[in-house]
Structures are given as C-alpha cells and as structure tokens.
Scaffold this active site. Structure first.
Site, short mmCIF file in Angstrom:
data_model
loop_
_atom_site.label_atom_id
_atom_site.label_comp_id
_atom_site.label_asym_id
_atom_site.label_seq_id
_atom_site.Cartn_x
_atom_site.Cartn_y
_atom_site.Cartn_z
N SER A 410 0.83 -1.20 0.00
CA SER A 410 0.00 0.00 0.00
C SER A 410 0.87 1.25 0.00
CB SER A 410 -0.90 0.01 1.24
OG SER A 410 -0.09 -0.04 2.39
N HIS A 431 -3.53 -3.40 -5.25
CA HIS A 431 -3.71 -2.85 -3.91
C HIS A 431 -5.16 -3.06 -3.48
CE1 HIS A 431 -4.01 0.84 -1.07
NE2 HIS A 431 -3.73 -0.26 -0.40
N GLU A 443 -6.86 -0.83 -6.48
CA GLU A 443 -5.95 0.05 -7.23
C GLU A 443 -4.99 -0.86 -7.97
OE1 GLU A 443 -4.34 2.61 -4.11
OE2 GLU A 443 -5.38 4.31 -4.94
N ASN A 481 -4.39 6.63 -0.71
CA ASN A 481 -3.71 6.92 0.56
C ASN A 481 -2.91 8.21 0.49
OD1 ASN A 481 -4.80 4.74 1.82
ND2 ASN A 481 -3.02 3.40 1.51
#
Ligand code: T1G
Length: 700
Positions: A410, A431, A443, A481
C-alpha cells in the site's frame, strides 16, 4: 444503429427493440416504438402485439447519456401511455435486464412474461432519480404499494420467479422468447382475453390508514438514506398513486421526476455510474492486447489482507494456494477464513454449503515450489521492502514464465520490488482494501516496466473478482492513501486549532462521509499513522510542519479501538466512540506546543480544510499522470474511502463548487497556513481557463 423492427407473424405484430448493448431507450427507440405501435393499430390482421428486446436483455431503461440534454419527443411517458392505450392486447416478452424505463415499458403492456433469471427492477433511485415513465403509478397498481415502494426506494431488481410471485408478471417461460411470446398471445386470443390496463387498476394498500403508512415510510427513508434527495420523492410519487387517478398521478410523478433530474445529486450519481465504466478503459490496452488466462492463483501471507485476498479468489470460484511460513501459521490463516465465512453463514448471507465449497478452493501450502504452475501470485506479506524483495526474487526463480507477480503493497515502491526479479514486465501492484473480501476497490498499480499484457491481465482479474478497478501509477500512497494523508493531516491540525474530534467527524458525516476521520483513525489504529508520520518527519523539508497531537496520544498508548481509547474512548469490546475525557488536556497541550491560540471553527471551514486538501492533492496526482482521469480519482474515493456517491467524488465536488472558488479558498489557506497549501498548478490553470477536472484529459 438503434432501430425498432415491426414484423407481422400471422395475426400477431412483433415489435423488437434493437440498440446494442442494452437497448437503452434513446430517442430513436422511442420514436421507433411509437411508429411500430401505430403500424400495429392500423394493420387489421394484427390481433395482438409482442414487445421484445434484441440481444442480451429486454432494455436497461432510458438512455442515461441523454440526461441534461434538451428533451426530444416522444418522451418515454408518452410512449408507455400509447402502449397501454393500444386497443389490441400487448404482451411484453422479457429476458436479461428489464430495468428502469425498460420495466416501465413492460408495465405499459397489458401482460408480461419472463424467464426465471430475468432481472426486473427500477434502479432510478441509484441515479438520483425516480421511475419517470409511469413506474411510480403503475407498479403500485400491479404489485401493491408496499412491494412497489420497496422496489422503487431500494432500486434492487427481482428475478422472474419473485416477479411471478408478486404478480408483476403473468407467466414464466423457457427457451425461445419469440415462440414463447407467440404461444402466450395465441392462448390469450383463444380465451378471448383483451387488453388489461394497469393504469385502470386500483392500488392495494396493506394499511387502512394511508397517511400513517406513508409517514412511516418517509421516516424509514430518512433514517436509512440521510441526505439523499430522490428517495423521499419516490415515497411522494407512490403516495400520489394511492391518492390520485392515473392521469393526475402521472402529472405528479413528472413534477417529482423533474425535481430529481435537476438536482446536483442526480448529476453526481450519474457521474459515478459512468466513472465506474470509464475506469476500465485504459489507453494502450485497446486492440490486440489480450489478457492472459487466469485459472489458478496463490497468495503469499496469511494475515488479515492475505486471507481476505484468498477469499476474494475463492468467492470468484478460482482455486487459490495460500502460502504461510509453517503449519501453525497456516492453521491460523485457514481458521480465520473459516471464521469469516462462518460469520456470513450466521448472518444468513451465505449458505453452509457455499462456505464449504469456497473453503475447499483455498489450499494451504508452506512450500514455494507448490506455486510453480499458478497463473497469478499476490504477495501480501509485511510492509517491509527487504521482505518483499526476498519474496519476489523467490517467485522469480520458481513461477512459470508469464505468471502475474503482484504485490499488495500500500505504500512501498513497486518499481523497486519489480527490480528484484528478472521479469519486471510481469510485476504489477494489486492494492486491495481491507477487508479485501468485502471492499470493492482495487488500485491496479502500473510499474515503470509493467507490460500492457500484464496490466490487461490485472484489470481482467480485478473485474473477475468483482472489484472496481482503477489504474494508478507508482508514488507514495498511489492515489487513495496519498490523498488521505493530506485529509488526515488537515483534520489533525483542526484539532490543534480549536475543534474537537466530535465536531470534525459530525461535520463530515453530515456532508455524507460514511465515517468521520477520527472514528476511522481509531478503527484502523493510530500506530499505522505514527509510522508514516515518523518517516515523513525525516524526509520533509522544514516548512512542511506536522501536527503533534498524534505523538501525545502515542505516548499515552492511546492507539484507538485496539487499546480502548484514542481520539475517542471505547468501553470494553464496544466499537461505539465515546468522548475521551483525557483528550481535552491533550488538545490544549498540543495547541500550546504548536503556539496556537484555540478558537471556534465553523463546519464549513472544517469541510474546506479537509475536502479541498483532497482536491488539491488530486490535481497534483492528475498532472503527474498517477491517475488517468479525474473520474478515476472519484471512483477510488467513492469505493475505498466512504466518500458519498451523491457528491460524485472529490474532483466532481470541486467541479460543482467551481474551480475558481476552489482556487480562491486554497490560495487563502496558502497565505494563512503555508507550504502544504501551495495550489496545484493544474488547478490554477483550469481555474484561469474556466475549465473543469471532468473535462481535462491527460495530454498524450
Ligand atoms: N443508458 C445508457 N447507457 C447504458 C445504460 C443506460 N441505461 N445502461 C448501460 N449502459 C451502457 C454502459 O455505460 C456501458 O457502456 C454498456 O452499456 C454496458 O453496460 C424514465 C429515467 C444493465 C445491469 O439505471 O445497471 O430508465 O462502457 O458495462 O455490467 O424511469 O448497465 O460499453 O460504453 O454496465 O452487463 C435506469 C443502468 C435508467 C440501468 C448491465 N436504468 N445500467 O450491466 O454492462 S434511468 C439503469 C446498468 C430510467 C426512466 C428512467 C447496467 C446493466 P460502455 P455495463 P453490465
């Protein structure tokens, strides 16, 4: 080319909708349908009419692409009224999807037959609308107010069997739909059955007191769908069906439909609908780039993520080897899978048989050599570069040529992970979001050397796992993120400037976020953020100051739910956030440490500081090519971070605010708060040009 065919077959007229891929009822189909009905009326030999759909389904409803354009006659309500007014019995022969306007066309027909697996529904509410071609007036007349309201407010379709039980269709059929329709129509004629107009029926209402019934329904809708515009108007439309004759009820429906059509929520929800489909179109993957077949998989690491990913494969019917270091770790991982499925069985959302079938697809192994022939491997080990490089060089030595080697990292650099193999072209990031067996977002991380075939295979695999996939580039935190860091930092600064976690969370929940930032941080654990914070302290230039509140909480071992307190307090075993009595002193200490005079902050200010932090970072991500398009960023936020679909996503929300307004507020924050609020150059450019993120396409 969209057409409607009219064919005479003996004493029957067959009308067929043909507008691939879903027979969306665009202007051509509406006009064609009206013409075909006139032809049927004017052909004496025709004694009954069949309505059919070409291709994989009857019709998926009105053409969503036409919304916002000037309406073109005939409108769908008029066409449905014309069907119902036919003097000859009309039979709708349904298959595949009969949704929205498609079901409304069928409700205008006098009889309906369907296959057992036909999907019949009115999903307009998911687009911020309501059935606007008579569905809110005819469906209650056919199935009763309660069932109709449930279908209209939920937007969830029913299959043919349930439709038969509810009285929505008259019979099920199997096999060739034309033959089935002809047989049904001939039987009608033989029995002397004529037209049977839904609009002439009255609405069955289980409750004696209509007022009380609809008041209850409204309260229920407000509780389940806070902030949503169209569900309440769905209730009002069905109430009109109970109170008014058809003609007036249709007028009332039209008024309510127009209100919904013009609402910003409809624009946002339609944007979200198309965003999901647009994300699967990746430049460079058209034409002859074919994904490799994936029939077997493996997951490295039986922690929370690894087990969730293995379950995703099993849920899609793919056999998957789950590799752990030893039998004890493997036993724990397989037990975790069993317990997770067991909870679904207990809830009734999964049968015990299905659970066993899926568990049988997950094979525990401890030897890498067992992975030699798998088509895809997903690494889900500890977030440490040395460990991941070790795993990938082992996979490189063992896996067959062409195997997809994916990392679930991540935050680490996928290019560096790929460099630990001799086949970086086969390495990709997948991800997943925790819990991986539930969260739809994936992702798909494209490394510098990831080949087009590998990317196409990753996207095809994601779709097969029923994930919402968006291609992202390599950077710290990829898209979701990376933006979340800005949002989290700003929300923490707000606490040091005068807000409380309760106020910030309430403001964002009122905006529509599924969870406030502090309840979310307590849930995921403050230690995760602390590790990233420490890494950034070392790397960031001095002008990028950081909040200090997290350090104070960390020193007191207040790490969130896992330690019973963090931004909130949690009574043993409970997940309900309660005020943390020790927090006010820590807020004061943090403000003092930062030299900030605490002050009252408005909710609007809180929204700007948190949401525009997402937007500004999203603009940088777009300009760097980390995301292909603004709607991909929206899709990521809607499906991975609890952003409300009725707002469309952070970039769509900014476009609705207007980029000149967004830039003005960010420039003010830059003056007041410094470096973090440097306006993104793309935002400055688009604001200057009067452009929008939605219209901006990555320059080739
Ligand atoms: N209008 C226009 N395009 C549509 C469409 C529609 N209704 N439905 C699908 N498409 C496109 C979609 O964008 C994609 O395009 C392609 O068809 C394949 O779709 C008056 C006002 C039917 C369950 O909400 O839920 O009727 O990407 O990839 O996975 O009361 O499509 O290929 O260019 O989704 O097999 C109400 C919306 C409309 C149903 C099929 N109807 N569609 O899923 O294929 S409002 C809906 C779906 C209305 C009336 C009101 C799904 C599907 P492209 P897909 P799929």
């Amino acid at each position: 080319m969209a057409t409607v065919r009219f064919e005479q077959s003996g004493n029957l007229g067959l009308i067929t909708l043909d507008n691939p891929p879903v027979n969306a009822l665009n202007h051509a189909l509406r006009a064609g349908l009206a013409d075909a009905l006139r032809q049927a009326e004017q052909t004496p030999e025709v004694q009954a009419v069949l309505l059919l759909g070409e291709g994989r389904g009857f019709s998926a409803g009105a053409d969503i692409k036409e919304f916002g354009q000037p309406p073109r006659e005939p409108g769908l309500p008029e066409v449905v009224n014309a069907i119902e007014a036919s003097t000859k019995p009309v039979v709708a022969v349904l298959h595949g999807n009969a949704l929205g306007g498609g079901l409304e066309v069928a409700l205008g027909a006098h009889y309906r037959i369907a296959t057992a697996d036909t999907q019949l529904g009115v999903p307009e509410v998911k687009l911020g609308l309501l059935p606007g071609a008579g569905g809110t007036q005819r469906l209650p007349r056919v199935v009763g107010a309660s069932t109709a309201l449930q279908m209209i407010v939920s937007g969830t379709p029913v299959n043919g069997e349930a439709a038969l039980a509810a009285g929505l269709i008259d019979a099920l059929y199997q096999g060739d739909r034309v033959q089935a329709g002809i047989a049904f129509a001939q039987r009608l004629l033989a029995e002397g059955q004529g037209v049977r107009r839904s609009g002439e029926r009255t609405v069955a209402l289980e409750s004696e007191d209509a007022g009380a019934f609809f008041a209850t329904q409204r309260a229920e809708v407000e509780r389940k769908h806070p902030g949503l515009f169209s569900p309440l108007r769905c209730v009002a439309a069905v109430e009109a069906a109970v109170q008014l004759p058809l003609a007036e009820g249709l007028k009332r429906e039209r008024e309510l439909f127009i209100e919904c059509l013009h609402s910003p929520q409809r624009a946002a929800l339609v944007h979200a609908f198309f965003a999901e489909r647009e994300a699967s179109k990746v430049p460079g993957l058209e034409g002859d780039v074919r994904p490799r077949p994936v029939d077997t998989a493996a997951v490295i690491g039986g922690g929370t993520m690894g087990v969730g990913i293995a379950m995703s494969f099993a849920n899609a019917g793919l056999p998957v080897k789950l590799l752990e270091v030893d039998q004890a770790a493997l036993a724990r991982a397989l037990q975790r899978a069993r317990d997770t499925y067991g909870a679904s069985v207990k809830r009734g959302s999964l049968s015990a048989a299905d659970m066993e079938q899926r568990l049988a697809l997950i094979e525990g192994v401890t030897d890498y050599n067992a992975l030699a022939q798998v088509d895809v491997v997903v690494e889900a080990v500890f977030e440490d570069m040395a460990v991941k490089r070790q795993v990938f060089s082992t996979l490189d030595a063992i896996c067959k040529p062409g195997a997809l080697l994916a990392s679930n990292t991540s935050s680490l650099d996928l290019n560096e992970i790929a460099a630990s193999t001799r086949r970086p072209e086969d390495v990709i990031g997948l991800h997943f979001f925790s819990p991986a067996n539930v969260m739809r977002l994936l992702e798909v991380v494209r490394g510098e050397k990831t080949s087009a075939t590998t990317l196409a295979t990753g996207m095809a695999l994601g779709k097969r796992l029923k994930k919402v996939c968006a291609v992202v580039g390599v950077c710290d935190g990829f898209v979701g993120n990376r933006m979340l860091f800005q949002y989290g930092r700003e929300s923490e600064f707000l606490l040091e400037e005068g807000a409380t976690p309760e106020q910030v969370d309430a403001a964002l929940r009122k905006f529509g976020m599924a969870m406030g930032p502090f309840a979310m941080r307590d849930l995921s654990g403050l230690d995760i953020g602390m590790a990233i914070r420490n890494r950034q302290r070392e790397q960031l230039p001095a002008q990028y100051t950081l909040p200090c509140l997290l350090d104070l909480l960390f020193e007191k071992n207040m790490l969130g739910q896992k330690t019973g307190s963090g931004f909130y307090r949690y009574e043993n075993g409970s997940r309900t956030p309660l005020p943390n009595p020790e927090l006010p002193a820590l807020l004061d200490a943090a403000s003092r440490q930062q030299g900030i005079e605490r002050r009252a902050l408005s909710d609007d200010y809180i929204l700007d500081r948190t949401l525009l932090a997402l937007v500004n970072e999203g603009a940088k991500i777009l300009a760097e090519g980390i995301a292909l398009r603004a709607s991909d960023i929206d899709l990521i936020y809607l499906n991975g971070y609890g952003f409300p679909a009725f707002r469309g996503g952070p970039m769509f929300y900014a476009d609705q605010l207007g980029l000149a307004t967004v830039l003005e507020r960010i420039e003010r924050f830059n003056r007041e708060l410094g470096a973090w609020w440097e306006p993104a150059p793309l935002l400055q450019q688009l604001a200057r040009e009067g452009g929008s993120f939605g219209a901006w396409e990555a320059r080739p």
